[in-house]
Design a protein around this motif. Structure first.
Motif, PDB file in Angstrom:
ATOM      1  N   ASP A   1      52.006 101.370  28.067  1.00  0.00           N
ATOM      2  CA  ASP A   1      51.809 102.800  27.798  1.00  0.00           C
ATOM      3  C   ASP A   1      52.762 103.368  26.738  1.00  0.00           C
TER       4      ASP A   1
ATOM      5  N   ASP B   1      51.141 103.421  33.998  1.00  0.00           N
ATOM      6  CA  ASP B   1      51.084 102.193  33.179  1.00  0.00           C
ATOM      7  C   ASP B   1      49.842 102.114  32.295  1.00  0.00           C
ATOM      8  N   VAL B   2      49.150 103.251  32.103  1.00  0.00           N
ATOM      9  CA  VAL B   2      47.877 103.236  31.367  1.00  0.00           C
ATOM     10  C   VAL B   2      47.898 104.149  30.135  1.00  0.00           C
TER      11      VAL B   2
ATOM     12  N   GLY C   1      47.300  93.148  24.296  1.00  0.00           N
ATOM     13  CA  GLY C   1      46.905  94.505  24.725  1.00  0.00           C
ATOM     14  C   GLY C   1      45.799  95.086  23.856  1.00  0.00           C
TER      15      GLY C   1
ATOM     16  N   ARG D   1      45.094  92.683  28.423  1.00  0.00           N
ATOM     17  CA  ARG D   1      43.868  91.886  28.490  1.00  0.00           C
ATOM     18  C   ARG D   1      44.018  90.722  29.470  1.00  0.00           C
ATOM     19  N   GLU D   2      42.913  90.321  30.083  1.00  0.00           N
ATOM     20  CA  GLU D   2      42.929  89.089  30.880  1.00  0.00           C
ATOM     21  C   GLU D   2      42.921  87.929  29.894  1.00  0.00           C
TER      22      GLU D   2
ATOM     23  N   HIS E   1      54.867  96.907  30.181  1.00  0.00           N
ATOM     24  CA  HIS E   1      53.817  97.885  30.458  1.00  0.00           C
ATOM     25  C   HIS E   1      53.475  98.535  29.112  1.00  0.00           C
TER      26      HIS E   1
ATOM     27  N   TYR F   1      43.857  99.030  22.979  1.00  0.00           N
ATOM     28  CA  TYR F   1      44.095 100.469  23.192  1.00  0.00           C
ATOM     29  C   TYR F   1      42.987 101.303  22.557  1.00  0.00           C
TER      30      TYR F   1
ATOM     31  N   SER G   1      45.670 102.312  27.201  1.00  0.00           N
ATOM     32  CA  SER G   1      45.764 100.888  26.880  1.00  0.00           C
ATOM     33  C   SER G   1      45.683 100.043  28.133  1.00  0.00           C
ATOM     34  N   TYR G   2      45.280  98.793  27.937  1.00  0.00           N
ATOM     35  CA  TYR G   2      45.307  97.842  29.061  1.00  0.00           C
ATOM     36  C   TYR G   2      45.823  96.505  28.563  1.00  0.00           C
TER      37      TYR G   2
END
Ligand SMILES: Nc1ncnc2c1ncn2[C@@H]1O[C@H](COP(=O)(O)OP(=O)(O)OP(=O)(O)O)[C@@H](O)[C@H]1O
Ligand SMILES: N[C@@H](CCO)C(=O)O
Length: 353
Positions: free
Chosen positions: A138, A21-22, A195, A154-155, A136, A197, A151-152
């Motif tokens: 990715d 997922d990254v 997101g 974000r909170e 997700h 990246y 990628s992540y």
């Protein structure tokens, strides 16, 4: 008078072993849409050739790509598709094999909505729309921007978190085909900046050999195995998490180095977070990831499951035929027939007139 434009979106391979997922990698198989405006019809006319042509819905309110385009249009003040629209899709990305076919359809839909509505969305905003659908990051990030990408999510603040988590059925509702343009509630507009990246370096001598079993495995099914085992109970053992983080930290740099170091990369592509749980769905996976090494097959750098599977991705600089042949042999012992392709790392999605 007719006008037309072409949207091209690459396939992607997610995870690359430890980056569940990254990370994602864009690959040189494409979903290509030829969009024409000005051919008289009330509803958009969709035609398909290539992969999935015999199973994909051609109703624009059922087709994933056009439903996403409609979502983007409706969030931006357009009630429906423009009139006189026809879309021909030529698809090289097999469905449900771990090569990002749904991610490509989602990105194609976002680009289609953006172009039809003349919205001029930034890439970051396009990613927000894509992440409201495929949650997700990715595959969709790599399909949009191209290359080897991390990628992540974000909170976000509590309100934005809630907005980004509305049920998928509200983002992509089942549109009643006889409801004309009156579909009731406005769609949930994505919060800003869901997101983030970054693109890593990639050594261009590295090719991706995709060994594609002739059976489909839906991502939903391959994630359900994980949900049972891990996600719902949040029980990924800490040593497995550390195992993966150590490898991912090394892998993101190792694949950009010259010359690539087979010993370093082979170990860095191992995974303990998702592949062990998915082996029940992909007979042959443990043998493929343990029996073929850079020592037995010079040129090989590493082997992993591509996305949610069942495709196997082997990264290599040469000896592609013998690597693919050995993986094919292992699958044959499980009575599974495969096809294989040597792919390049691709650029991102494009829209051209
Ligand atoms: N070009 C397309 N047009 C419309 N729908 C598509 C298209 N490509 C894929 N889909 C839909 O997405 C489904 C496959 O998605 P799924 O997430 O299961 O697999 P995948 O995206 O190919 O694999 P992975 O996510 O592991 O890389 C197809 O069965 C189809 O419903
Ligand atoms: N990271 C996702 C990719 C699916 O394409 C998974 O492995 O389920």
């Amino acid at each position: 008078m007719t006008s037309s434009f072409i949207i091209r979106v690459p396939a992607t391979s997610a995870n690359i072993g430890p980056g569940f997922d990254v990370v994602g990698l864009s690959l040189s198989l494409y979903l290509t849409l030829t969009v024409t405006i000005g051919e008289t019809s009330t509803l958009p006319v969709i035609t398909y050739s290539g992969e999935g042509a015999d199973e994909v819905p051609l109703d624009p309110y059922r087709n994933l790509m056009t439903r996403v385009a409609l979502y983007v249009l409706r969030c931006n003040g357009h009630r429906t598709f423009p009139p006189d629209l026809s879309i021909h899709c030529h698809n090289q990305i097999p469905f449900g094999r771990g090569l990002g076919s749904s991610g490509a359809a989602v990105i194609a839909g976002v680009l289609l909505g953006d172009s039809l509505g003349k919205l001029n969305l930034s890439r970051e905003r396009m990613l927000d729309y894509a992440l409201m659908v495929e949650r997700h990051p990715d595959n969709v990030t790599a399909a949009l921007v191209g290359g080897f990408v991390g990628s992540y999510l974000r909170e976000l603040d509590p309100q934005a978190t809630e907005a980004a988590q509305v049920p998928l059925s509200e983002v992509l509702p089942e549109y009643p085909s006889d409801a004309g343009e009156d579909w009731g509630l406005s769609p949930p507009v994505p919060p800003l900046g869901i997101g983030h990246y970054v693109r890593f370096k990639w050594n261009s001598s590295i090719k991706a050999v995709a060994i594609i079993p002739r059976f489909e495995l839906s991502t939903a099914k391959a994630r359900a195995v994980l949900a049972r085992e891990l996600l719902e109970e949040r029980s990924v053992p800490l040593p497995s998490q550390v195992f993966n983080m150590q490898r991912l930290a090394v892998l993101t740099t190792a694949l950009g180095q010259t010359p690539p170091d087979p010993e370093l990369i082979f170990e860095a592509m191992k995974d303990r977070v998702h592949q062990p749980y998915r082996k029940t769905l992909i007979p042959g996976l443990p043998a493929v990831t343990s029996l073929i090494t850079p020592a037995s097959h010079p040129g090989l750098l590493g082997i992993c499951l591509s996305g949610a599977g069942p495709t196997i991705l082997a990264l290599a600089t040469h000896n592609f035929d013998s690597i693919a042949g050995k993986i094919q042999e292992i699958f044959q012992q499980e009575q599974i027939t495969v096809d294989w392709k040597i792919l390049e790392v691709a650029g991102g999605s494009t829209v051209d007139s």
